[in-house]
Design an enzyme around this catalytic site. Structure first.
Site, PDB file in Angstrom:
ATOM      1  CB  CYS A 182      10.331  31.669   8.986  1.00 52.27           C
ATOM      2  SG  CYS A 182       9.872  30.677   7.522  1.00 52.27           S
ATOM      3  NE  ARG A 205       9.221  29.864  14.966  1.00 48.19           N
ATOM      4  CZ  ARG A 205       8.187  30.160  15.415  1.00 48.19           C
ATOM      5  NH1 ARG A 205       7.704  30.236  16.880  1.00 48.19           N
ATOM      6  NH2 ARG A 205       7.170  30.287  14.599  1.00 48.19           N
ATOM      7  CD1 TRP A 209      11.106  24.323   8.070  1.00 44.12           C
ATOM      8  CD2 TRP A 209       9.208  24.704   6.932  1.00 44.12           C
ATOM      9  NE1 TRP A 209      10.429  22.914   7.747  1.00 44.12           N
ATOM     10  CE2 TRP A 209       9.278  23.317   7.137  1.00 44.12           C
ATOM     11  CE3 TRP A 209       8.085  25.076   6.228  1.00 44.12           C
ATOM     12  CZ2 TRP A 209       8.209  22.452   6.766  1.00 44.12           C
ATOM     13  CZ3 TRP A 209       7.321  24.196   5.961  1.00 44.12           C
ATOM     14  CH2 TRP A 209       7.258  22.837   6.024  1.00 44.12           C
ATOM     15  CG  ASN A 226       8.623  34.385  10.230  1.00 47.04           C
ATOM     16  OD1 ASN A 226       9.742  34.297   9.665  1.00 47.04           O
ATOM     17  ND2 ASN A 226       8.510  34.407  11.505  1.00 47.04           N
ATOM     18  N   GLY A 227       5.574  33.551   6.840  1.00 45.58           N
ATOM     19  CA  GLY A 227       4.392  33.338   6.219  1.00 45.58           C
ATOM     20  C   GLY A 227       4.386  33.016   4.765  1.00 45.58           C
ATOM     21  CD  GLU A 274       1.672  12.456  21.518  1.00 46.21           C
ATOM     22  OE1 GLU A 274       1.090  12.466  20.581  1.00 46.21           O
ATOM     23  OE2 GLU A 274       2.496  13.137  21.824  1.00 46.21           O
ATOM     24  CE  LYS A 327       6.120  13.342  20.640  1.00 51.78           C
ATOM     25  NZ  LYS A 327       4.685  14.209  20.849  1.00 51.78           N
ATOM     26  CD  GLU A 381       6.770  14.387  16.788  1.00 48.25           C
ATOM     27  OE1 GLU A 381       6.699  15.111  16.134  1.00 48.25           O
ATOM     28  OE2 GLU A 381       6.014  14.110  18.001  1.00 48.25           O
ATOM     29  CG  HIS A 385     -11.157  -5.433  12.383  1.00 49.15           C
ATOM     30  ND1 HIS A 385     -12.129  -6.499  12.226  1.00 49.15           N
ATOM     31  CD2 HIS A 385     -11.084  -5.375  13.842  1.00 49.15           C
ATOM     32  CE1 HIS A 385     -12.817  -6.568  13.165  1.00 49.15           C
ATOM     33  NE2 HIS A 385     -12.327  -5.872  14.388  1.00 49.15           N
ATOM     34  CE  LYS A 398       7.089  22.957  20.361  1.00 48.49           C
ATOM     35  NZ  LYS A 398       6.683  21.456  20.754  1.00 48.49           N
TER      36      LYS A 398
HETATM   37  C1  F6R Z   1       4.128  16.511  17.599  1.00 52.09           C
HETATM   38  C2  F6R Z   1       4.070  17.818  17.543  1.00 52.09           C
HETATM   39  C3  F6R Z   1       2.855  18.296  16.583  1.00 52.09           C
HETATM   40  C4  F6R Z   1       1.963  19.421  17.240  1.00 52.09           C
HETATM   41  C5  F6R Z   1       1.087  20.077  16.027  1.00 52.09           C
HETATM   42  C6  F6R Z   1       0.073  21.074  16.522  1.00 52.09           C
HETATM   43  O1  F6R Z   1       5.058  16.417  18.663  1.00 52.09           O
HETATM   44  O2  F6R Z   1       4.416  18.666  18.147  1.00 52.09           O
HETATM   45  O3  F6R Z   1       2.211  17.404  15.738  1.00 52.09           O
HETATM   46  O4  F6R Z   1       1.338  18.865  18.126  1.00 52.09           O
HETATM   47  O5  F6R Z   1       1.707  20.555  15.159  1.00 52.09           O
HETATM   48  O6  F6R Z   1       0.877  21.982  17.164  1.00 52.09           O
HETATM   49  P1  F6R Z   1       0.114  22.908  18.197  1.00 52.09           P
HETATM   50  O7  F6R Z   1      -0.324  22.393  19.213  1.00 52.09           O
HETATM   51  O8  F6R Z   1       1.057  24.279  18.494  1.00 52.09           O
HETATM   52  O9  F6R Z   1      -1.180  23.709  17.668  1.00 52.09           O
END
Ligand code: F6R
Length: 607
Positions: free
Chosen positions: A2, A27, A73, A99-100, A480, A484, A487, A503, A602
């Site tokens: 949010c 976000r 959200w 928010n929260g 990673e 990527k 997602e 395995h 985000k």
């Molecule tokens: C993936 C991504 C998320 C964040 C995760 C942690 O591309 O962005 O997996 O890495 O939510 O977020 P932070 O780094 O803000 O604690």
């Protein structure tokens, strides 16, 4: 997650609020709304995108120079217009955006219903609105303060009332709020990016503080109503940081910003004279670092992958044992931890609820806590005993890219720093400093692989599954790369240590399932080559990320992406770049919303 934007001043509020909400779109959200105060409340809200809210405002403008707004959200109740914020309390005596998550909302709702308050939505936020209305007499900030004492959970709140035109009251606990301090106007937002271009100075509201903003004044009190002497700081971001510029997406812009981001992460921190690195804000003395028996790195998602690279770096360069823990697991475990253990939280946003909780739990047990963080003034940055900022600038694409490479760079510098206090010799330190300095140029050269990556993306854009395989320093990069791809393109992908696939995962290999091999020249090249042959022998297509000019890999792989040579410990920074680009181009070819992937947010501020 949010987002909140509030404005009080002399300009039409709705326009500024919608502009701010657009900045917060990255976000993640599923509905948007606002309220302005002008001879009464003017509420406009819509399920869906900010564009739809803007469309509604074109038909039904919201007048006035004071208002609050929100992107939601969904947590409690579906993503409907009714559940969108703002919510009204009493008979419209207050309007609230939040928010929260309010954990005790069910019991509060029952109590308020018994007092005659009528609920219209399924949200926990409406409870806050009625609660504030129930306390409202002649002081809105005090009504908010009293209501907050009854709330359990987390909140960032903005509140207006038709009885107090021009006034916005804000409060926070566990969810960020930043105030923008201007000339004859003040703003409030959950994220500084919404404020850029409007003001020069900001104030990060602290836990349990209540702020009151009018066009001319801003005041802060603590939970006991005592006035707080607040000092502002410069926002340090400009419009170029929050605009896409000539790039089609923020994600692509941020991939290309990586050479500069790494320069910023290293600026002023590498020390040729002592062949080490220096950090201003660690707040730990050399003895504590020398005595540390162990580090625990805790993080989520991409930051967790950076933490695994950090584990390899610390063990090789600093010779200190490291454990890497998912913050979401670590916060609820109760592992026996020795006295001399330092806990390091790694986070781009500094607001990830699980990482914050893991850090708080570690503090409670008496461990020194450090943070590697990008967002200045964020909760984790403030609560850690010390730490290192990335200085990567705002990361707006939901898929993290430049934050990952900046985190790994800071971890490499930290490993050098701790290593030089323990057993790394001066010549070894000098070599590391030299190699680190060369990193930005190495990443610039790596970015020239974009054309090759696009060709590979066109060939594989329609696959349903993919494997990512690498060893040692490149195992976390395989994780990673897979994250990527899934997602932003919604293709199922898994990362494994290359040898581990025998395995189990090798059962997935068929001619429809490509394996992305991370196989630059280096210590484990021959071992990874054997793993590559095992996949080829079973008919699986292989995309190899290999060193420029490597003929041996070129002969075996179906497709090849070249990267420049780098020392083993820096290879994660180089090898991740083509994987970021591959995910980006595949997602685009599949028509996915790269910067706002479905279901993702985000900054994950709920458990
Ligand atoms: C993936 C991504 C998320 C964040 C995760 C942690 O591309 O962005 O997996 O890495 O939510 O977020 P932070 O780094 O803000 O604690």
């Amino acid at each position: 997650m949010c987002g909140i934007v509030g404005y009080t001043g002399h300009r039409p509020a709705a326009e500024i609020l919608v502009g701010g909400l657009r900045r917060l779109e990255y976000r993640g959200y599923d509905s948007a709304g606002l309220v302005t105060v002008d001879g009464g409340l003017h509420v406009r809200k819509r399920a869906g995108r900010v564009d739809e809210l803007a469309g509604l405002l074109a038909e039904q403008p919201a007048p006035g120079t004071c208002g609050i707004s929100h992107t939601r959200w969904a947590t409690h109740g579906g993503a409907t217009t009714t559940n969108a914020h703002p919510h009204l309390g009493g008979d419209g005596s207050v309007a609230v955006v939040h928010n929260g998550v309010i954990e005790n909302y069910a019991i509060l709702k029952q109590q308020l219903q018994a007092e005659g308050f009528v609920f219209r939505s399924e949200t926990d936020t409406e409870v806050i609105a009625h609660l504030i209305a129930s306390y409202l007499e002649d002081d809105l900030a005090d009504a908010v303060r009293k209501a907050c004492t009854r709330l359990k959970g987390t909140y960032g709140l903005a509140v207006v009332s038709p009885r107090f035109p021009g006034l916005i009251v804000g409060a926070r606990l566990g969810s960020p709020l930043v105030l923008g301090i201007g000339q004859h106007e003040h703003l409030m937002a959950s994220d500084p990016s919404a404020l850029v271009g409007h003001i020069e100075n900001v104030f990060y509201l602290q836990e349990r503080q209540i702020c009151s903003l009018t066009a001319e004044e801003w005041t802060i009190v603590d939970a006991d109503k005592a006035p707080v002497q607040a000092r502002t700081q410069p926002i340090n971001w400009d419009l170029g940081d929050v605009d896409k510029g000539s790039f089609a997406h923020y994600m692509l812009k941020e991939i290309y910003e990586q050479p500069t981001a790494l320069e910023n992460a290293m600026r002023g921190r590498l020390d040729d004279a002592d062949a080490t690195a220096h950090f201003g804000g660690l707040n730990l003395d050399a003895q504590q670092l020398r005595r540390a028996d162990r580090f625990i790195f805790t993080a989520c998602g991409t930051s967790y992958h950076a933490a695994i690279v950090g584990e390899y770096l610390f063990e090789e360069l600093a010779r200190v044992p490291v454990e890497v823990e998912y913050a979401s697991e670590f916060r609820y475990r109760n592992p026996p931890i020795d006295r001399n253990t330092i806990v390091l939280a790694i986070t781009q946003s500094g607001e990830t609820a699980d990482t914050l909780a893991a850090m708080r739990e570690s503090k409670r047990k008496g461990h020194p806590t450090l943070a590697i963080c990008n967002v200045v003034g964020s909760s984790i940055a403030r609560e850690a005993d010390g730490g290192v900022y990335l200085h990567a600038g705002p990361e707006i694409g939901v898929a993290s890219t430049k934050a990952f490479t900046s985190q790994v760079t800071v971890l490499a510098m930290l490993a050098l720093f701790v290593g030089r206090m323990r057993h790394l010799s001066a010549p070894q330190g000098e070599r590391l400093v030299r190699e680190l300095r060369g990193l930005p140029q190495l990443i610039r050269e790596t970015l020239t692989c974009d054309e090759q990556v696009q060709q590979v993306a066109r060939k594989y854009a329609n696959v349903r599954n993919a494997l990512y395989l690498g060893r040692q320093y490149l195992f976390p990069v395989a994780l990673e790369g897979a994250l990527k791809l899934k997602e932003i393109s919604y293709i199922h992908a898994e990362g494994y240590p290359a040898a581990e696939m025998k395995h189990g995962p090798i059962a997935l290999v068929d001619k429809e399932t490509p394996s992305v091999f991370l196989i630059p020249r280096g210590e484990v090249f021959d071992k990874v080559m054997s793993n590559l042959e095992e996949i080829k022998a079973r008919g699986g297509p292989v995309i190899a990320v290999a060193s420029t000019g490597d003929e041996r890999v070129a002969r075996k792989a179906d497709d090849i992406i070249h990267i420049p040579e780098a020392p083993d410990y820096l290879q994660p920074l180089v090898a991740v770049v083509p994987l970021q680009l591959l995910a980006y181009h595949i997602a685009r070819l599949r028509g996915c919303d790269v910067d706002k992937p479905r279901n993702l947010a985000k900054s994950v501020t709920v458990e």
